[in-house]
Design a protein around this motif. Structure first.
Motif, PDB file in Angstrom:
ATOM      1  N   THR A  26      93.007  81.825   1.627  1.00 14.88           N
ATOM      2  CA  THR A  26      91.351  82.143   1.096  1.00 14.88           C
ATOM      3  C   THR A  26      91.347  83.041   0.178  1.00 14.88           C
ATOM      4  OG1 THR A  26      91.013  83.877   2.984  1.00 14.88           O
ATOM      5  CG2 THR A  26      90.808  81.777   3.775  1.00 14.88           C
ATOM      6  N   GLN A  27      90.521  83.080  -0.582  1.00 20.23           N
ATOM      7  CA  GLN A  27      90.219  83.894  -1.745  1.00 20.23           C
ATOM      8  C   GLN A  27      90.013  85.282  -1.161  1.00 20.23           C
ATOM      9  OE1 GLN A  27      87.124  82.301  -3.982  1.00 20.23           O
ATOM     10  NE2 GLN A  27      88.408  80.713  -4.797  1.00 20.23           N
ATOM     11  N   ALA A  28      89.629  85.532   0.209  1.00 17.26           N
ATOM     12  CA  ALA A  28      89.324  86.906   0.741  1.00 17.26           C
ATOM     13  C   ALA A  28      90.785  87.438   1.072  1.00 17.26           C
ATOM     14  CB  ALA A  28      88.752  86.962   1.851  1.00 17.26           C
ATOM     15  N   GLN A  29      91.631  86.646   1.668  1.00 21.57           N
ATOM     16  CA  GLN A  29      92.987  86.984   1.770  1.00 21.57           C
ATOM     17  C   GLN A  29      93.747  87.457   0.443  1.00 21.57           C
ATOM     18  OE1 GLN A  29      94.245  83.521   3.963  1.00 21.57           O
ATOM     19  NE2 GLN A  29      94.265  84.639   5.913  1.00 21.57           N
ATOM     20  N   GLN A  30      93.456  86.589  -0.429  1.00 19.30           N
ATOM     21  CA  GLN A  30      94.132  86.757  -1.719  1.00 19.30           C
ATOM     22  C   GLN A  30      93.643  88.125  -2.457  1.00 19.30           C
ATOM     23  OE1 GLN A  30      93.417  83.130  -4.005  1.00 19.30           O
ATOM     24  NE2 GLN A  30      94.425  81.943  -2.271  1.00 19.30           N
ATOM     25  N   GLY A  35      94.577  93.711  -4.136  1.00 20.86           N
ATOM     26  CA  GLY A  35      93.672  94.898  -4.425  1.00 20.86           C
ATOM     27  C   GLY A  35      92.829  94.253  -5.330  1.00 20.86           C
ATOM     28  N   GLN A  36      91.908  93.181  -4.989  1.00 16.00           N
ATOM     29  CA  GLN A  36      90.863  92.707  -5.902  1.00 16.00           C
ATOM     30  C   GLN A  36      89.834  92.091  -5.080  1.00 16.00           C
ATOM     31  OE1 GLN A  36      90.448  92.964  -9.263  1.00 16.00           O
ATOM     32  NE2 GLN A  36      92.419  93.809  -9.152  1.00 16.00           N
ATOM     33  N   SER A  37      88.478  92.051  -5.542  1.00 12.41           N
ATOM     34  CA  SER A  37      87.507  91.357  -4.656  1.00 12.41           C
ATOM     35  C   SER A  37      87.465  90.100  -4.638  1.00 12.41           C
ATOM     36  CB  SER A  37      86.208  91.829  -5.105  1.00 12.41           C
ATOM     37  OG  SER A  37      85.891  90.880  -6.472  1.00 12.41           O
ATOM     38  N   GLU A  38      87.242  89.484  -3.453  1.00 13.30           N
ATOM     39  CA  GLU A  38      87.070  87.935  -3.589  1.00 13.30           C
ATOM     40  C   GLU A  38      86.350  87.434  -4.439  1.00 13.30           C
ATOM     41  OE1 GLU A  38      85.353  84.805  -0.119  1.00 13.30           O
ATOM     42  OE2 GLU A  38      85.250  86.763   0.085  1.00 13.30           O
ATOM     43  N   ALA A  39      85.124  87.957  -5.081  1.00 17.03           N
ATOM     44  CA  ALA A  39      84.391  87.420  -6.159  1.00 17.03           C
ATOM     45  C   ALA A  39      85.367  87.385  -7.372  1.00 17.03           C
ATOM     46  CB  ALA A  39      83.114  88.177  -6.435  1.00 17.03           C
ATOM     47  N   TYR A  40      86.164  88.500  -7.647  1.00 18.89           N
ATOM     48  CA  TYR A  40      87.217  88.472  -8.838  1.00 18.89           C
ATOM     49  C   TYR A  40      87.908  87.371  -8.722  1.00 18.89           C
ATOM     50  CZ  TYR A  40      90.475  89.876 -12.243  1.00 18.89           C
ATOM     51  OH  TYR A  40      91.637  89.928 -12.911  1.00 18.89           O
ATOM     52  N   ILE A  41      88.579  87.061  -7.519  1.00 11.50           N
ATOM     53  CA  ILE A  41      89.573  85.944  -7.274  1.00 11.50           C
ATOM     54  C   ILE A  41      88.938  84.544  -7.592  1.00 11.50           C
ATOM     55  CG2 ILE A  41      90.889  84.669  -5.621  1.00 11.50           C
ATOM     56  CD1 ILE A  41      92.068  87.608  -6.664  1.00 11.50           C
ATOM     57  N   SER A  42      87.700  84.519  -7.213  1.00 11.99           N
ATOM     58  CA  SER A  42      86.808  83.311  -7.557  1.00 11.99           C
ATOM     59  C   SER A  42      86.824  83.073  -8.932  1.00 11.99           C
ATOM     60  CB  SER A  42      85.577  83.518  -6.636  1.00 11.99           C
ATOM     61  OG  SER A  42      84.597  82.173  -7.082  1.00 11.99           O
ATOM     62  N   ARG A  43      86.202  84.091  -9.727  1.00 16.18           N
ATOM     63  CA  ARG A  43      86.051  83.767 -11.063  1.00 16.18           C
ATOM     64  C   ARG A  43      87.331  83.587 -11.722  1.00 16.18           C
ATOM     65  NH1 ARG A  43      83.021  88.679  -9.995  1.00 16.18           N
ATOM     66  NH2 ARG A  43      80.747  88.162  -9.563  1.00 16.18           N
ATOM     67  N   VAL A  44      88.202  84.232 -11.406  1.00 18.39           N
ATOM     68  CA  VAL A  44      89.571  83.856 -12.227  1.00 18.39           C
ATOM     69  C   VAL A  44      90.077  82.670 -12.000  1.00 18.39           C
ATOM     70  CG1 VAL A  44      92.014  84.347 -12.079  1.00 18.39           C
ATOM     71  CG2 VAL A  44      90.476  86.210 -12.189  1.00 18.39           C
ATOM     72  N   ARG A  45      89.788  82.111 -10.645  1.00 20.81           N
ATOM     73  CA  ARG A  45      90.300  80.764 -10.398  1.00 20.81           C
ATOM     74  C   ARG A  45      89.221  79.771 -11.190  1.00 20.81           C
ATOM     75  NH1 ARG A  45      93.952  78.987  -9.333  1.00 20.81           N
ATOM     76  NH2 ARG A  45      93.536  77.420  -7.798  1.00 20.81           N
ATOM     77  N   ARG A  46      88.140  79.912 -11.234  1.00 16.06           N
ATOM     78  CA  ARG A  46      87.220  79.101 -12.001  1.00 16.06           C
ATOM     79  C   ARG A  46      87.235  79.225 -13.592  1.00 16.06           C
ATOM     80  NH1 ARG A  46      81.755  80.231 -10.322  1.00 16.06           N
ATOM     81  NH2 ARG A  46      82.546  82.335  -9.655  1.00 16.06           N
ATOM     82  N   GLY A  47      88.022  80.019 -13.956  1.00 10.34           N
ATOM     83  CA  GLY A  47      88.116  80.361 -15.414  1.00 10.34           C
ATOM     84  C   GLY A  47      86.913  81.213 -15.876  1.00 10.34           C
ATOM     85  N   ARG A  48      86.188  81.842 -15.342  1.00  6.18           N
ATOM     86  CA  ARG A  48      85.133  82.684 -15.807  1.00  6.18           C
ATOM     87  C   ARG A  48      85.651  84.140 -16.024  1.00  6.18           C
ATOM     88  NH1 ARG A  48      79.821  80.059 -14.316  1.00  6.18           N
ATOM     89  NH2 ARG A  48      80.442  77.964 -14.295  1.00  6.18           N
ATOM     90  N   ARG A  49      86.615  84.475 -15.436  1.00  5.45           N
ATOM     91  CA  ARG A  49      87.162  85.877 -15.951  1.00  5.45           C
ATOM     92  C   ARG A  49      88.515  85.855 -16.265  1.00  5.45           C
ATOM     93  NH1 ARG A  49      84.506  91.052 -15.378  1.00  5.45           N
ATOM     94  NH2 ARG A  49      85.866  92.547 -14.594  1.00  5.45           N
ATOM     95  N   GLU A  50      88.865  86.510 -17.133  1.00  4.18           N
ATOM     96  CA  GLU A  50      90.402  86.678 -17.511  1.00  4.18           C
ATOM     97  C   GLU A  50      91.103  87.856 -16.611  1.00  4.18           C
ATOM     98  OE1 GLU A  50      91.115  87.521 -21.659  1.00  4.18           O
ATOM     99  OE2 GLU A  50      89.565  86.298 -22.198  1.00  4.18           O
ATOM    100  N   VAL A  51      92.335  87.320 -16.425  1.00  8.15           N
ATOM    101  CA  VAL A  51      93.122  88.405 -15.490  1.00  8.15           C
ATOM    102  C   VAL A  51      93.287  89.625 -16.158  1.00  8.15           C
ATOM    103  CG1 VAL A  51      94.361  86.258 -14.538  1.00  8.15           C
ATOM    104  CG2 VAL A  51      95.280  87.717 -16.424  1.00  8.15           C
ATOM    105  N   ASN A  52      93.086  90.667 -15.366  1.00  8.04           N
ATOM    106  CA  ASN A  52      93.258  92.296 -15.715  1.00  8.04           C
ATOM    107  C   ASN A  52      94.581  92.725 -15.248  1.00  8.04           C
ATOM    108  OD1 ASN A  52      92.867  93.266 -13.058  1.00  8.04           O
ATOM    109  ND2 ASN A  52      90.834  93.360 -13.358  1.00  8.04           N
ATOM    110  N   ALA A  53      94.729  93.938 -15.893  1.00  6.02           N
ATOM    111  CA  ALA A  53      96.184  94.497 -15.564  1.00  6.02           C
ATOM    112  C   ALA A  53      96.439  94.841 -13.902  1.00  6.02           C
ATOM    113  CB  ALA A  53      96.169  95.602 -16.346  1.00  6.02           C
TER     114      ALA A  53
END
Length: 84
Positions: A26-30, A35-53
């Motif tokens: 799950t994105q919550a587990q990831q 060390g990221q929020s579930e929302a951040y994982i979701s945005r990265v997966r959908r291409g709405r956010r670039e990965v950060n350091a």
């Protein structure tokens, strides 16, 4: 000349593969593992956010046997042209 800004992109197939092997299904587990929020994982997966350091560091810490280029790729690079 237009300059292209290089950026880091997640290799989604590899990410899915290694998360499944680690039972991070799950994105919550990831998010917790990296060390990221579930929302951040979701945005990265959908291409709405670039990965950060911090995300890159979290993923590589969770998968210490992997190299950067196993999970990520740098895109937007173009060779420099020299003026004549």
């Amino acid at each position: 000349m237009q300059q292209i800004e290089p950026r880091v992109q997640l290799r989604h197939n590899q990410y899915d593969k290694y998360c499944a092997l680690a039972e991070l299904t799950t994105q919550a587990q990831q998010g917790e593992a990296f060390g990221q929020s579930e929302a951040y994982i979701s945005r990265v997966r959908r291409g709405r956010r670039e990965v950060n350091a911090a995300f890159i560091a979290g993923v590589l810490a969770a998968f210490p046997d992997l190299r950067f280029d196993d999970m990520f790729e740098v895109v937007g690079l173009r060779p420099l042209r020299r003026s004549a």
